[in-house]
Design an enzyme around this catalytic site. Structure first.
Site, PDB file in Angstrom:
ATOM      1  N   GLY A  14     -11.412   5.059  47.615  1.00 36.55           N
ATOM      2  CA  GLY A  14     -12.226   4.356  46.631  1.00 36.55           C
ATOM      3  C   GLY A  14     -11.850   4.836  45.238  1.00 36.55           C
ATOM      4  O   GLY A  14     -10.683   5.113  44.952  1.00 36.55           O
ATOM      5  N   TYR A  48     -14.423  -1.209  49.076  1.00 33.44           N
ATOM      6  CA  TYR A  48     -13.237  -0.755  48.355  1.00 33.44           C
ATOM      7  C   TYR A  48     -12.133  -1.811  48.387  1.00 33.44           C
ATOM      8  O   TYR A  48     -11.305  -1.875  47.489  1.00 33.44           O
ATOM      9  CB  TYR A  48     -12.674   0.541  48.944  1.00 33.44           C
ATOM     10  N   THR A  62      -5.975  11.540  45.213  1.00 29.30           N
ATOM     11  CA  THR A  62      -4.976  11.778  44.180  1.00 29.30           C
ATOM     12  C   THR A  62      -3.769  10.906  44.485  1.00 29.30           C
ATOM     13  O   THR A  62      -3.625  10.394  45.597  1.00 29.30           O
ATOM     14  CB  THR A  62      -4.551  13.253  44.147  1.00 29.30           C
ATOM     15  N   SER A  63      -2.901  10.748  43.509  1.00 28.51           N
ATOM     16  CA  SER A  63      -1.637  10.052  43.747  1.00 28.51           C
ATOM     17  C   SER A  63      -0.461  11.008  43.576  1.00 28.51           C
ATOM     18  O   SER A  63       0.693  10.610  43.700  1.00 28.51           O
ATOM     19  CB  SER A  63      -1.488   8.878  42.767  1.00 28.51           C
ATOM     20  N   SER A  93     -24.766   6.788  54.282  1.00 26.83           N
ATOM     21  CA  SER A  93     -24.242   7.263  53.008  1.00 26.83           C
ATOM     22  C   SER A  93     -25.267   7.000  51.912  1.00 26.83           C
ATOM     23  O   SER A  93     -25.924   5.953  51.908  1.00 26.83           O
ATOM     24  CB  SER A  93     -22.922   6.539  52.686  1.00 26.83           C
ATOM     25  N   LEU A  99     -15.053  17.232  42.610  1.00 25.85           N
ATOM     26  CA  LEU A  99     -14.320  17.858  41.506  1.00 25.85           C
ATOM     27  C   LEU A  99     -14.883  17.489  40.139  1.00 25.85           C
ATOM     28  O   LEU A  99     -14.264  17.766  39.108  1.00 25.85           O
ATOM     29  CB  LEU A  99     -12.831  17.471  41.587  1.00 25.85           C
ATOM     30  N   HIS A 135     -23.261   2.057  53.808  1.00 28.28           N
ATOM     31  CA  HIS A 135     -22.808   2.606  52.528  1.00 28.28           C
ATOM     32  C   HIS A 135     -23.961   2.989  51.604  1.00 28.28           C
ATOM     33  O   HIS A 135     -23.921   4.024  50.935  1.00 28.28           O
ATOM     34  CB  HIS A 135     -21.896   1.596  51.825  1.00 28.28           C
TER      35      HIS A 135
END
Length: 304
Positions: free
Chosen positions: A24, A60, A259-260, A160, A214, A125
């Site tokens: 997401g 998503y 992350t990419s 969730s 994070l 969700h």
């Protein structure tokens, strides 16, 4: 539930990989249907690097990418844990929820996009479900998940963004099973998405999964943890993201991150290679409570 190695044991005895790669946030399609080739490549890299838990959701719009990546990497299905979520809509009950008739039908459609026969975990969700907006209430929605589980379409089922009240509505009903997971926003700057939810969930044997873990370093600067994290990073020879993810893990909570970047993928997987001293874990907990950072689900800001 308990953490053994790189897995948590759920209340039903099943195991779940203890960190998840999220599809997401930055990959959220927000209505467009173009295939995200970057996400496919990133997922392939994550899987080849050692990630075994992929967190997806109907809303998503990334299930096709997950399915393609799984096929391209070629891992045995039993070795990968896939999470999906029913798009229940938002807190306004405005009707902008899943186009499918109910969670059961929505999962069947998602499985087609994923190219899978089952998901390992299927979640509601958000708890914003009512007879008026959906044609069924929250307990009935849960029964659709139970049907999916009974028919082998979902190995585990959960929720969730649920509050204590939402959870009690299911726990107090005459249902066949209880949620094994409650996935919520959780970080050192948001240690309870809603009042008492972490402690209550854990008391019921419900594993907390954390999205947005994070936040203190991605959106929370400057903040009271900045100096603490800098010192701990130097002490443990780990970056601040690893320190925060390890803190989440040691709280008995499963972190979800994304992350990419290849180096970041490897960083995440290295959180199993060290352990925070109890005093350092407690310091993050204490200092983190000096600031509130709510990145998502702003309707819950009334509790801040």
């Amino acid at each position: 539930m308990s953490l053994a190695g790189k897995e948590f044991k759920l209340s039903n005895g099943n195991k779940i990989p203890a960190v998840a790669f999220g599809t997401g946030t930055k990959y959220f399609k927000r209505g467009h249907n173009d295939l995200d080739k970057q996400l496919i490549g990133t997922l392939e890299l994550a899987l080849r690097s050692g990630f075994r838990h992929i967190d997806g959701a109907e809303i998503y719009g990334t299930n096709k990418e997950i399915g393609i990546a799984l096929k391209n990497v070629g891992l045995n299905r039993k070795d990968v844990f896939i999470t999906d979520k029913y798009n229940s809509g938002n807190h306004t009950y405005d009707g902008k929820h899943s186009k499918h008739q109910n969670p059961y039908n929505a999962l069947k459609a998602d499985l087609e996009d994923l190219g899978l026969e089952y998901v390992d975990l299927y979640l509601i969700h958000f708890p914003y479900i009512s007879e008026k907006s959906h044609g069924f209430d929250l307990v009935e929605a849960w029964r659709y998940l139970e049907r999916a589980k009974n028919e082998g379409l979902a190995r585990n089922i959960g929720v969730s963004n649920f509050t204590i009240e939402n959870l009690k509505s299911i726990l107090d009903a005459n249902t066949d099973s209880i949620p094994v997971v409650n996935q919520i926003e959780f970080s050192a700057y948001l240690q309870d998405q809603t009042p008492g939810i972490v402690e209550y969930s854990q008391q019921q044997g419900i594993l907390i999964e954390a999205y947005g873990p994070l936040g203190p370093i991605t959106q929370g600067r400057p903040g009271p943890l900045d100096k603490v994290l800098s010192k701990l990073s130097e002490k443990y020879k780990r970056n601040e993201g690893q320190i925060l993810l390890r803190w989440v893990l040691q709280r008995g909570i499963l972190p979800i991150t994304t992350t990419s970047k290849e180096e970041r993928i490897n960083d995440v997987l290295e959180i199993f290679d060290f352990e925070l001293d109890k005093e350092d874990e407690d310091q993050i907990t204490k200092v983190g409570k000096e600031k509130t950072l709510r990145q998502f689900s702003k309707e819950y800001s009334k509790y801040d």
